[in-house]
Design an enzyme around this catalytic site. Structure first.
Site, PDB file in Angstrom:
ATOM      1  N   LYS B  96     -25.461  31.704 -26.421  1.00 19.88           N
ATOM      2  CA  LYS B  96     -25.695  32.857 -25.561  1.00 19.88           C
ATOM      3  C   LYS B  96     -26.447  32.312 -24.348  1.00 19.88           C
ATOM      4  CE  LYS B  96     -28.264  37.008 -24.975  1.00 19.88           C
ATOM      5  NZ  LYS B  96     -29.434  37.740 -25.402  1.00 19.88           N
ATOM      6  N   GLY B 157     -35.473  44.429 -22.944  1.00 23.02           N
ATOM      7  CA  GLY B 157     -36.645  45.047 -23.561  1.00 23.02           C
ATOM      8  C   GLY B 157     -37.114  46.336 -22.925  1.00 23.02           C
ATOM      9  N   ALA B 184     -28.972  43.869 -23.809  1.00 19.29           N
ATOM     10  CA  ALA B 184     -30.233  44.089 -23.094  1.00 19.29           C
ATOM     11  C   ALA B 184     -30.408  45.515 -22.617  1.00 19.29           C
ATOM     12  CB  ALA B 184     -30.399  43.133 -21.898  1.00 19.29           C
ATOM     13  N   GLY B 185     -31.576  46.014 -22.860  1.00 16.02           N
ATOM     14  CA  GLY B 185     -32.001  47.278 -22.287  1.00 16.02           C
ATOM     15  C   GLY B 185     -31.734  48.503 -23.129  1.00 16.02           C
ATOM     16  N   THR B 207     -35.296  44.527 -29.086  1.00 18.61           N
ATOM     17  CA  THR B 207     -36.584  45.214 -28.964  1.00 18.61           C
ATOM     18  C   THR B 207     -36.543  46.642 -29.516  1.00 18.61           C
ATOM     19  OG1 THR B 207     -37.140  43.905 -27.024  1.00 18.61           O
ATOM     20  CG2 THR B 207     -38.351  45.956 -27.313  1.00 18.61           C
TER      21      THR B 207
END
Lengths: 71, 263
Positions: B96, B157, B184-185, B207
């Site tokens: 990744k 995160g 992500a996010g 996260t």
């Protein structure tokens, strides 16, 4: 091996070694020769098969990395 | 089935392994989520503590497909070297690829990302690049050999979800044959569900699960969200309409007459 000392960094920390130290020997002495570790010298990956062929030089930066959590 | 490179997976939820309260909770979250792919990283090992070896000995028995990342790398050289290190440790050519360009947003340096991807693809890696929602960058990553793209939903995160729906929809429509994984996010299972409804192939979450009040339950919730979104996508959802469309048939409605009008 001469009596001259060289200065290297291991994971960012300075160390002094005898000049002419072989990478494999250095890792063995520090208990860092493990299956799940990998090594780079001066930001270049060194395969395990090459550890015996790398002679550490003054100002070399050695990174020993291991698996960690990651996102 | 989720197709990544030459492999197929039942689960469309990928899980990161960072920021969990404990190794045991991490393990339970992975197991209950059904995730088959987990991401890991490399960090400096302490000669005294050997924490990395202990983490690996804990993770390996779970028998998941390992996806190492180059998190924290800020240059092509750092990312390429980290990929080489990862390949030796994890015995996989999957990577990744992350090359970060900004310390606050952790936004990818897309120029460096494309160059690092080109190098690593030529060396035989299976590169899964963490990128933005930029269509041109996505196209260039595919041109240098990437078979999978991992566009962000929003900053790593942040829990903001899918910030630029138009861009993500456009990317999905433009590259119908490529495997696209939102990375992500994401902060809520509903956001993961939306990503899947839009037709994305999978999501990667870290996260939102690890820092939830109950990570194990949250992992289960994300798994449900991903399944629901994918099922909805495959079932074919109705398009939104401007005006109401009565769902109960008008024919046979009582008290109806031709003179009756509505205002």
């Amino acid at each position: 091996m001469s009596l001259k000392k060289i200065r290297i960094k291991l994971n960012g920390k300075e160390e002094f070694l005898p000049d002419g130290k072989i990478l494999k020997e250095y890792l063995e002495e520090r208990n860092l020769l493990k299956q799940y570790y990998a090594v780079a010298v001066n930001e270049t990956f060194i395969p395990k098969s090459e550890y015996n062929n790398v002679v550490l030089k003054d100002q070399d930066e050695v990174e020993v990395l291991a698996p960690m959590q990651g996102g | 089935m989720l197709k990544i490179a030459d492999h197929k997976f039942s689960s469309r939820l990928l899980l990161g392994t960072a920021r969990y309260p404990s190794p045991e909770i991490l393990k339970q979250a992975i197991l209950i989520s059904g995730a088959e792919i987990i991401t890991v990283s490399l960090r400096r090992e302490s000669p005294e503590k050997h924490g990395g070896a202990r983490f690996w000995e804990f993770i390996r028995p779970l028998q998941k497909t390992i996806l190492p990342n180059t998190a924290g790398c800020r240059s092509v050289k750092e990312a390429v070297t980290t990929a080489h290190l990862s390949r030796e440790i994890f015995q996989t050519n999957w990577i990744k690829l992350e090359v970060i360009g900004d310390d606050y947003t952790l936004q990818p340096d897309t120029g460096a990302l494309i160059e690092a991807a080109r190098i690593l693809n030529q060396e035989g890696f299976e590169v899964l690049p963490f990128t933005t929602d930029d269509l041109v960058v996505a196209d260039k990553l595919l041109q240098v050999g990437c078979r999978v793209l991992m566009p962000w939903g929003s900053p790593i995160g942040s829990g903001q979800g899918l910030n630029n729906l138009w861009a993500l929809k456009t990317m999905r429509q433009r590259f119908p044959e490529s495997t696209l994984i939102i990375d992500a996010g994401l902060g809520r299972p509903s956001q993961a569900c939306l990503a899947m409804e839009l037709g994305f192939d999978a999501v990667l979450v870290n996260t939102a699960v690890a820092k939830a009040a109950g990570p194990v339950l949250m992992a289960e919730a994300f798994a449900a969200g991903v399944k629901a979104g994918r099922a909805a996508h495959e079932a074919g959802m109705i398009a939104a309409q401007e005006m109401a469309q009565a769902s109960t048939p008008v024919l046979g409605m009582p008290f109806w007459s031709r003179t009756r009008t509505t205002t």
